[in-house]
Design a protein around this motif. Structure first.
Motif, PDB file in Angstrom:
ATOM      1  N   THR A 274       0.849  -1.246   0.034  1.00  0.00           N
ATOM      2  CA  THR A 274      -0.024  -0.036  -0.069  1.00  0.00           C
ATOM      3  C   THR A 274       0.969   1.284  -0.110  1.00  0.00           C
ATOM      4  OG1 THR A 274      -1.815  -1.285   1.150  1.00  0.00           O
ATOM      5  CG2 THR A 274      -1.764   1.173   1.242  1.00  0.00           C
ATOM      6  N   ILE A 275       1.996   1.215   0.839  1.00  0.00           N
ATOM      7  CA  ILE A 275       2.892   2.553   1.061  1.00  0.00           C
ATOM      8  C   ILE A 275       3.478   2.491  -0.284  1.00  0.00           C
ATOM      9  CG2 ILE A 275       5.029   3.072   1.875  1.00  0.00           C
ATOM     10  CD1 ILE A 275       4.320   1.895   4.228  1.00  0.00           C
ATOM     11  N   GLY A 276       3.963   1.457  -1.068  1.00  0.00           N
ATOM     12  CA  GLY A 276       4.608   1.824  -2.430  1.00  0.00           C
ATOM     13  C   GLY A 276       3.636   2.214  -3.675  1.00  0.00           C
ATOM     14  N   LEU A 277       2.536   1.482  -3.785  1.00  0.00           N
ATOM     15  CA  LEU A 277       1.547   1.858  -4.555  1.00  0.00           C
ATOM     16  C   LEU A 277       0.905   3.333  -4.259  1.00  0.00           C
ATOM     17  CD1 LEU A 277       0.246   0.923  -7.291  1.00  0.00           C
ATOM     18  CD2 LEU A 277      -1.710   0.023  -5.519  1.00  0.00           C
ATOM     19  N   GLY A 278       0.871   3.623  -2.862  1.00  0.00           N
ATOM     20  CA  GLY A 278       0.428   5.034  -2.594  1.00  0.00           C
ATOM     21  C   GLY A 278       1.283   6.166  -3.267  1.00  0.00           C
ATOM     22  N   TRP A 279       2.656   5.895  -2.843  1.00  0.00           N
ATOM     23  CA  TRP A 279       3.771   6.810  -3.340  1.00  0.00           C
ATOM     24  C   TRP A 279       3.661   6.989  -4.768  1.00  0.00           C
ATOM     25  CZ3 TRP A 279       8.569   5.944  -5.650  1.00  0.00           C
ATOM     26  CH2 TRP A 279       9.486   6.994  -5.696  1.00  0.00           C
ATOM     27  N   ILE A 280       3.375   5.901  -5.565  1.00  0.00           N
ATOM     28  CA  ILE A 280       3.517   6.041  -6.907  1.00  0.00           C
ATOM     29  C   ILE A 280       2.493   6.744  -7.454  1.00  0.00           C
ATOM     30  CG2 ILE A 280       3.181   4.546  -9.146  1.00  0.00           C
ATOM     31  CD1 ILE A 280       4.823   2.472  -7.762  1.00  0.00           C
ATOM     32  N   ILE A 281       1.225   6.649  -6.810  1.00  0.00           N
ATOM     33  CA  ILE A 281      -0.053   7.283  -7.497  1.00  0.00           C
ATOM     34  C   ILE A 281      -0.362   8.670  -6.800  1.00  0.00           C
ATOM     35  CG2 ILE A 281      -2.756   6.892  -7.556  1.00  0.00           C
ATOM     36  CD1 ILE A 281      -2.147   3.899  -7.497  1.00  0.00           C
ATOM     37  N   PHE A 282      -0.138   8.720  -5.386  1.00  0.00           N
ATOM     38  CA  PHE A 282      -0.558   9.894  -4.732  1.00  0.00           C
ATOM     39  C   PHE A 282       0.685  10.749  -4.433  1.00  0.00           C
ATOM     40  CE2 PHE A 282      -4.095   6.995  -3.838  1.00  0.00           C
ATOM     41  CZ  PHE A 282      -5.171   7.535  -4.505  1.00  0.00           C
ATOM     42  N   GLY A 283       2.026   9.996  -4.390  1.00  0.00           N
ATOM     43  CA  GLY A 283       3.186  10.838  -3.777  1.00  0.00           C
ATOM     44  C   GLY A 283       3.017  11.475  -2.430  1.00  0.00           C
ATOM     45  N   GLY A 284       3.974  12.237  -2.103  1.00  0.00           N
ATOM     46  CA  GLY A 284       4.038  12.980  -0.867  1.00  0.00           C
ATOM     47  C   GLY A 284       4.553  12.023   0.227  1.00  0.00           C
ATOM     48  N   LEU A 285       5.049  10.917   0.320  1.00  0.00           N
ATOM     49  CA  LEU A 285       5.409  10.297   1.324  1.00  0.00           C
ATOM     50  C   LEU A 285       6.944  10.503   1.670  1.00  0.00           C
ATOM     51  CD1 LEU A 285       3.818   6.794   0.753  1.00  0.00           C
ATOM     52  CD2 LEU A 285       2.876   8.376   2.239  1.00  0.00           C
ATOM     53  N   PRO A 286       7.192  10.890   3.018  1.00  0.00           N
ATOM     54  CA  PRO A 286       8.404  11.401   3.365  1.00  0.00           C
ATOM     55  C   PRO A 286       9.353  10.193   3.736  1.00  0.00           C
ATOM     56  CG  PRO A 286       6.871  11.901   5.056  1.00  0.00           C
ATOM     57  CD  PRO A 286       6.082  11.354   3.985  1.00  0.00           C
ATOM     58  N   PHE A 287       9.877   9.606   2.844  1.00  0.00           N
ATOM     59  CA  PHE A 287      10.723   8.234   3.389  1.00  0.00           C
ATOM     60  C   PHE A 287      12.170   8.831   3.574  1.00  0.00           C
ATOM     61  CE2 PHE A 287       7.786   5.513   1.221  1.00  0.00           C
ATOM     62  CZ  PHE A 287       7.256   4.905   2.059  1.00  0.00           C
ATOM     63  N   ASP A 288      12.694   8.225   4.832  1.00  0.00           N
ATOM     64  CA  ASP A 288      14.315   8.577   5.030  1.00  0.00           C
ATOM     65  C   ASP A 288      14.938   6.919   5.130  1.00  0.00           C
ATOM     66  OD1 ASP A 288      14.028   9.487   8.590  1.00  0.00           O
ATOM     67  OD2 ASP A 288      13.677   7.709   7.705  1.00  0.00           O
ATOM     68  N   THR A 289      16.210   7.111   5.294  1.00  0.00           N
ATOM     69  CA  THR A 289      17.022   5.851   5.294  1.00  0.00           C
ATOM     70  C   THR A 289      16.389   5.072   6.233  1.00  0.00           C
ATOM     71  OG1 THR A 289      18.822   7.173   4.620  1.00  0.00           O
ATOM     72  CG2 THR A 289      19.127   4.998   5.328  1.00  0.00           C
ATOM     73  N   TRP A 290      16.170   5.311   7.693  1.00  0.00           N
ATOM     74  CA  TRP A 290      15.689   4.415   8.787  1.00  0.00           C
ATOM     75  C   TRP A 290      14.488   4.150   8.193  1.00  0.00           C
ATOM     76  CZ3 TRP A 290      19.032   2.228  11.846  1.00  0.00           C
ATOM     77  CH2 TRP A 290      20.193   3.057  12.066  1.00  0.00           C
ATOM     78  N   ASN A 291      13.584   4.845   7.611  1.00  0.00           N
ATOM     79  CA  ASN A 291      12.163   4.416   7.594  1.00  0.00           C
ATOM     80  C   ASN A 291      12.284   3.212   6.460  1.00  0.00           C
ATOM     81  OD1 ASN A 291       9.619   4.393   5.749  1.00  0.00           O
ATOM     82  ND2 ASN A 291       9.112   5.914   7.572  1.00  0.00           N
ATOM     83  N   VAL A 292      13.235   3.256   5.392  1.00  0.00           N
ATOM     84  CA  VAL A 292      13.292   2.392   4.409  1.00  0.00           C
ATOM     85  C   VAL A 292      13.525   0.987   4.807  1.00  0.00           C
ATOM     86  CG1 VAL A 292      14.388   1.686   2.193  1.00  0.00           C
ATOM     87  CG2 VAL A 292      13.604   4.146   2.370  1.00  0.00           C
ATOM     88  N   ILE A 293      14.954   1.367   5.707  1.00  0.00           N
ATOM     89  CA  ILE A 293      15.426  -0.250   6.351  1.00  0.00           C
ATOM     90  C   ILE A 293      14.466  -0.656   7.087  1.00  0.00           C
ATOM     91  CG2 ILE A 293      17.178  -0.893   8.140  1.00  0.00           C
ATOM     92  CD1 ILE A 293      18.795   1.404   7.268  1.00  0.00           C
ATOM     93  N   GLY A 294      13.694   0.244   8.222  1.00  0.00           N
ATOM     94  CA  GLY A 294      12.469  -0.454   8.814  1.00  0.00           C
ATOM     95  C   GLY A 294      11.398  -1.137   8.062  1.00  0.00           C
TER      96      GLY A 294
END
Length: 347
Positions: A308-328
């Motif tokens: 959901t996070i990946g598809l939502g980022w592609i369609i709606f954008g605006g998700l503030p990911f950082d390195t620790w977030n991606v690792i988690g």
């Protein structure tokens, strides 16, 4: 007729109780260590995740793109549509509500559930209402990263509830995979670890409510004699009027009626697909939890969040990911994948 044969198979998937040995060769669902996930169980899990991701996208479009003011009204519409679908399918004798019913024409083929059975499912409806109300409140006092972090710990609460209710025990492999999911969740939200006593308390209460709801589905699904369609029907019949009164008292129905895009073709199409997907999603939740386990359903929810996070980022954008977030998130994905692997092997 294909519908008859498929539903007969479905009835075999949803036993009324848990006998020591199933005649169709499946291992006892209660013996977690010795039971590998069946093809039907895998199909139920994948179907749940697919429906859940798509439903989030349509709900996101209705609530954000069109700025529809009430999520509760959408939930009410979804519940009403589900009950209508079930009523028609039952009247047309395309489905049954009990696990051992045949679709062959008989005097009892169009009867619905008895009042006694409806009363038996009251704990399920109560758990659902508690889960729904607490979950809606839980998003108010905690930021999104921390909310996601705490919600990922639901699997631990689910395991504790299952152990308390039915004495379910888990292998070290499963415990390790769950620990990896929880660890990844805290890594993902580490940068936003701001303490809010009320917010934390409500989110943890939401975790407990979710665990109780899923465990109740698993338990009542095997003691009520109902299959997934029957459980959905009872839940809708009991919870629908309560939700209707709730939205009326809060003025959400009036607000929804005055919504400027209420008759917009695009908005109607989104609502229609939302209701259809909600019907299949609820069915998949009941099916997956009854056929597999409450913990499997929770793990699927964690795995679904990543897509959901990946598809939502592609369609709606605006998700503030950082390195620790991606690792988690990757750690959570790895933990969910390990759980699925162990479940398939029966470890």
């Amino acid at each position: 007729m294909s519908l008859k044969s498929s539903n007969s198979s479905q009835n075999l998937m949803l036993p009324v109780s848990d006998p020591p040995n199933h005649q169709d060769g499946y291992a006892d669902d209660k013996l977690f260590k010795g039971s590998a996930m069946t093809k039907r169980g895998a199909f139920a899990a994948v179907s749940y995740m697919s429906c859940a991701v798509l439903l989030v996208m349509f709900n996101k479009a209705a609530l954000s793109s069109y700025n529809f003011p009430s999520a509760n009204v959408i939930t009410l519409l979804q519940m009403v549509c589900s009950c209508c679908f079930l009523y028609l399918l039952k009247r047309w004798r395309m489905i049954s509500f009990t696990a051992n019913d045949s679709l062959h024409i008989s005097d009892n083929s169009t009867k619905f559930v008895s009042l006694k059975t409806l009363k038996h499912t009251l704990p399920l409806s109560g758990a659902y209402l508690f889960y729904m109300l607490v979950t809606m409140e839980s998003v108010r006092g905690v930021n999104v990263p921390m909310y996601t972090t705490i919600r990922r710990t639901t699997v631990v609460f689910t395991m504790l509830v299952e152990f308390t209710l039915v004495g379910q025990r888990y292998t070290s492999s499963v415990i390790f995979s769950v620990g990896l999911i929880v660890f990844g969740a805290f890594v993902a939200g580490a940068r936003d670890f701001s303490f809010d006593a009320y917010g934390y308390a409500v989110v943890f209460m939401s975790n407990i409510a979710t665990a109780i709801y899923l465990a109740t589905i698993a338990r009542i699904g095997k003691t009520s004699g109902l299959n997934s369609f029957g459980l959905m029907w009872c839940n809708g019949v009991i919870c629908g009027p309560v939700l209707l009164i709730w939205t009326f008292v809060r003025g959400e129905l009036k607000t929804a009626i005055n919504f400027p895009y209420i008759f917009s073709p695009g908005f109607i199409v989104i609502l229609l697909f939302s209701c259809i997907l909600a019907f299949f999603l609820n069915y998949c939740i009941f099916l997956n939890t009854t056929l597999n386990s409450a913990v499997t359903q929770t793990i699927c929810g964690n795995l679904k969040d990543l897509f959901t996070i990946g598809l939502g980022w592609i369609i709606f954008g605006g998700l503030p990911f950082d390195t620790w977030n991606v690792i988690g998130q990757l750690l959570g994905f790895a933990g969910s994948g390990l759980y699925a692997y162990y479940k398939l092997l029966g470890k």
